[in-house]
Design a protein around this motif. Structure first.
Motif, PDB file in Angstrom:
ATOM      1  N   LEU A 134      31.815  43.788  37.918  1.00  0.00           N
ATOM      2  CA  LEU A 134      32.797  44.321  38.864  1.00  0.00           C
ATOM      3  C   LEU A 134      33.634  45.445  38.272  1.00  0.00           C
ATOM      4  CD1 LEU A 134      34.040  40.925  40.342  1.00  0.00           C
ATOM      5  CD2 LEU A 134      32.248  42.446  41.222  1.00  0.00           C
ATOM      6  N   LEU A 135      33.618  45.548  36.953  1.00  0.00           N
ATOM      7  CA  LEU A 135      34.386  46.559  36.237  1.00  0.00           C
ATOM      8  C   LEU A 135      33.494  47.144  35.154  1.00  0.00           C
ATOM      9  CD1 LEU A 135      37.282  47.780  35.918  1.00  0.00           C
ATOM     10  CD2 LEU A 135      37.733  45.968  34.257  1.00  0.00           C
ATOM     11  N   SER A 136      33.501  48.442  35.039  1.00  0.00           N
ATOM     12  CA  SER A 136      32.661  49.111  34.040  1.00  0.00           C
ATOM     13  C   SER A 136      33.137  48.791  32.631  1.00  0.00           C
ATOM     14  CB  SER A 136      32.704  50.630  34.226  1.00  0.00           C
ATOM     15  OG  SER A 136      32.237  50.980  35.486  1.00  0.00           O
ATOM     16  N   PRO A 137      32.191  48.505  31.725  1.00  0.00           N
ATOM     17  CA  PRO A 137      32.579  48.311  30.320  1.00  0.00           C
ATOM     18  C   PRO A 137      33.253  49.579  29.797  1.00  0.00           C
ATOM     19  CG  PRO A 137      30.311  47.617  30.684  1.00  0.00           C
ATOM     20  CD  PRO A 137      30.761  48.323  31.928  1.00  0.00           C
ATOM     21  N   GLY A 138      34.282  49.403  29.021  1.00  0.00           N
ATOM     22  CA  GLY A 138      34.986  50.555  28.469  1.00  0.00           C
ATOM     23  C   GLY A 138      35.883  51.256  29.470  1.00  0.00           C
ATOM     24  N   ALA A 139      36.214  50.583  30.577  1.00  0.00           N
ATOM     25  CA  ALA A 139      37.088  51.193  31.581  1.00  0.00           C
ATOM     26  C   ALA A 139      38.437  51.536  30.955  1.00  0.00           C
ATOM     27  CB  ALA A 139      37.284  50.233  32.754  1.00  0.00           C
ATOM     28  N   TYR A 192      39.906  40.907  32.715  1.00  0.00           N
ATOM     29  CA  TYR A 192      39.102  42.133  32.632  1.00  0.00           C
ATOM     30  C   TYR A 192      37.755  41.879  31.960  1.00  0.00           C
ATOM     31  CZ  TYR A 192      43.512  44.224  33.985  1.00  0.00           C
ATOM     32  OH  TYR A 192      44.662  44.529  34.652  1.00  0.00           O
ATOM     33  N   VAL A 193      37.731  41.011  30.971  1.00  0.00           N
ATOM     34  CA  VAL A 193      36.470  40.651  30.315  1.00  0.00           C
ATOM     35  C   VAL A 193      35.528  40.006  31.326  1.00  0.00           C
ATOM     36  CG1 VAL A 193      35.411  39.156  28.567  1.00  0.00           C
ATOM     37  CG2 VAL A 193      37.488  40.451  28.008  1.00  0.00           C
ATOM     38  N   LEU A 194      36.050  39.072  32.113  1.00  0.00           N
ATOM     39  CA  LEU A 194      35.223  38.408  33.126  1.00  0.00           C
ATOM     40  C   LEU A 194      34.765  39.409  34.189  1.00  0.00           C
ATOM     41  CD1 LEU A 194      33.927  35.885  34.282  1.00  0.00           C
ATOM     42  CD2 LEU A 194      36.120  35.356  35.395  1.00  0.00           C
ATOM     43  N   ALA A 195      35.639  40.305  34.602  1.00  0.00           N
ATOM     44  CA  ALA A 195      35.262  41.325  35.594  1.00  0.00           C
ATOM     45  C   ALA A 195      34.088  42.162  35.083  1.00  0.00           C
ATOM     46  CB  ALA A 195      36.454  42.211  35.931  1.00  0.00           C
ATOM     47  N   GLU A 196      34.111  42.499  33.791  1.00  0.00           N
ATOM     48  CA  GLU A 196      32.990  43.238  33.196  1.00  0.00           C
ATOM     49  C   GLU A 196      31.730  42.389  33.187  1.00  0.00           C
ATOM     50  OE1 GLU A 196      34.001  44.835  29.353  1.00  0.00           O
ATOM     51  OE2 GLU A 196      35.646  46.028  30.157  1.00  0.00           O
ATOM     52  N   LYS A 207      41.445  49.868  34.860  1.00  0.00           N
ATOM     53  CA  LYS A 207      41.627  48.411  34.873  1.00  0.00           C
ATOM     54  C   LYS A 207      42.795  48.019  35.769  1.00  0.00           C
ATOM     55  CE  LYS A 207      39.706  47.392  30.334  1.00  0.00           C
ATOM     56  NZ  LYS A 207      39.994  46.871  28.985  1.00  0.00           N
ATOM     57  N   GLU A 208      43.891  48.738  35.639  1.00  0.00           N
ATOM     58  CA  GLU A 208      45.070  48.429  36.451  1.00  0.00           C
ATOM     59  C   GLU A 208      44.775  48.633  37.936  1.00  0.00           C
ATOM     60  OE1 GLU A 208      49.329  50.453  36.966  1.00  0.00           O
ATOM     61  OE2 GLU A 208      49.029  49.538  34.981  1.00  0.00           O
ATOM     62  N   ARG A 209      44.067  49.702  38.275  1.00  0.00           N
ATOM     63  CA  ARG A 209      43.695  49.964  39.670  1.00  0.00           C
ATOM     64  C   ARG A 209      42.807  48.834  40.192  1.00  0.00           C
ATOM     65  NH1 ARG A 209      46.124  52.215  43.211  1.00  0.00           N
ATOM     66  NH2 ARG A 209      45.698  50.271  44.187  1.00  0.00           N
ATOM     67  N   PHE A 210      41.845  48.399  39.376  1.00  0.00           N
ATOM     68  CA  PHE A 210      40.957  47.305  39.768  1.00  0.00           C
ATOM     69  C   PHE A 210      41.773  46.044  40.046  1.00  0.00           C
ATOM     70  CE2 PHE A 210      38.566  43.511  38.449  1.00  0.00           C
ATOM     71  CZ  PHE A 210      37.556  43.541  39.395  1.00  0.00           C
ATOM     72  N   TRP A 211      42.700  45.719  39.144  1.00  0.00           N
ATOM     73  CA  TRP A 211      43.518  44.521  39.307  1.00  0.00           C
ATOM     74  C   TRP A 211      44.369  44.612  40.580  1.00  0.00           C
ATOM     75  CZ3 TRP A 211      49.035  44.352  38.428  1.00  0.00           C
ATOM     76  CH2 TRP A 211      49.559  43.074  38.641  1.00  0.00           C
ATOM     77  N   ILE A 212      45.017  45.737  40.796  1.00  0.00           N
ATOM     78  CA  ILE A 212      45.845  45.914  41.990  1.00  0.00           C
ATOM     79  C   ILE A 212      44.994  45.774  43.252  1.00  0.00           C
ATOM     80  CG2 ILE A 212      47.178  47.616  43.327  1.00  0.00           C
ATOM     81  CD1 ILE A 212      48.228  48.623  40.541  1.00  0.00           C
ATOM     82  N   ASP A 213      43.811  46.373  43.244  1.00  0.00           N
ATOM     83  CA  ASP A 213      42.907  46.254  44.389  1.00  0.00           C
ATOM     84  C   ASP A 213      42.516  44.801  44.629  1.00  0.00           C
ATOM     85  OD1 ASP A 213      42.996  48.997  44.778  1.00  0.00           O
ATOM     86  OD2 ASP A 213      41.009  49.372  43.903  1.00  0.00           O
ATOM     87  N   GLN A 214      42.222  44.069  43.560  1.00  0.00           N
ATOM     88  CA  GLN A 214      41.858  42.659  43.697  1.00  0.00           C
ATOM     89  C   GLN A 214      42.995  41.854  44.329  1.00  0.00           C
ATOM     90  OE1 GLN A 214      38.879  40.611  42.657  1.00  0.00           O
ATOM     91  NE2 GLN A 214      38.129  42.630  43.223  1.00  0.00           N
ATOM     92  N   VAL A 215      44.205  42.051  43.843  1.00  0.00           N
ATOM     93  CA  VAL A 215      45.357  41.325  44.398  1.00  0.00           C
ATOM     94  C   VAL A 215      45.533  41.675  45.874  1.00  0.00           C
ATOM     95  CG1 VAL A 215      47.876  41.060  44.313  1.00  0.00           C
ATOM     96  CG2 VAL A 215      46.549  41.049  42.188  1.00  0.00           C
TER      97      VAL A 215
END
Length: 137
Positions: free
Chosen positions: A108-113, A100-104, A118-126
């Motif tokens: 690719l991921l908003s800071p303070g998500a 998540y740190v790298l995604a920020e 975060k979980e939705r972002f990860w699931i989408d990535q997978v």
């Protein structure tokens, strides 16, 4: 860096990328433990010692290098994809905090998500990785 020279890092990046692409093609995720064992077997290099804080940081560094290398050389129709999304903690169902740190850092991921975002972002990535690399059926 982390007791490994540039040649070792390059071998680990190449072997790690190949392994993660294979996992995506198989529509699988993997664990840090499985990835570590596979890298040692494929490269002949020493394993990461997860009992040591520095070694846990080193595999995180490796995953970051894999992501940066893959994003830099590949244009995805679905947007930037992070191969490291496929690596999870043993007996967990989530990526590590470094993901998540790298995604920020990559925007690719908003800071303070929120945790849910975060979980939705990860699931989408997978899901997108597996769809992108999936072997034809």
């Amino acid at each position: 860096m982390f007791g490994r020279d540039d040649f070792e890092w390059q071998r680990l990046i190449e072997a790690g990328t190949a392994f993660l692409v294979e996992q995506a093609r198989l529509r699988r995720t993997t664990t840090y433990t499985e990835m570590d064992a596979t890298l040692a077997r494929r490269t002949g290099l020493r394993r990461f010692d997860f009992s040591q804080v520095e070694e846990r940081a080193a595999i995180g560094e490796l995953l970051g290098r894999i992501v940066r290398s893959d994003i830099a050389r590949t244009a995805y129709a679905d947007g930037p994809l992070m191969l490291s999304a496929l690596v999870m903690y043993l007996n967990e169902n989530d990526a590590g905090t470094g993901f998540y740190v790298l995604a920020e850092e990559l925007g690719l991921l908003s800071p303070g998500a929120t945790r849910m975002s975060k979980e939705r972002f990860w699931i989408d990535q997978v899901t997108l990785l597996q769809a992108h690399y999936a072997a034809p059926r």
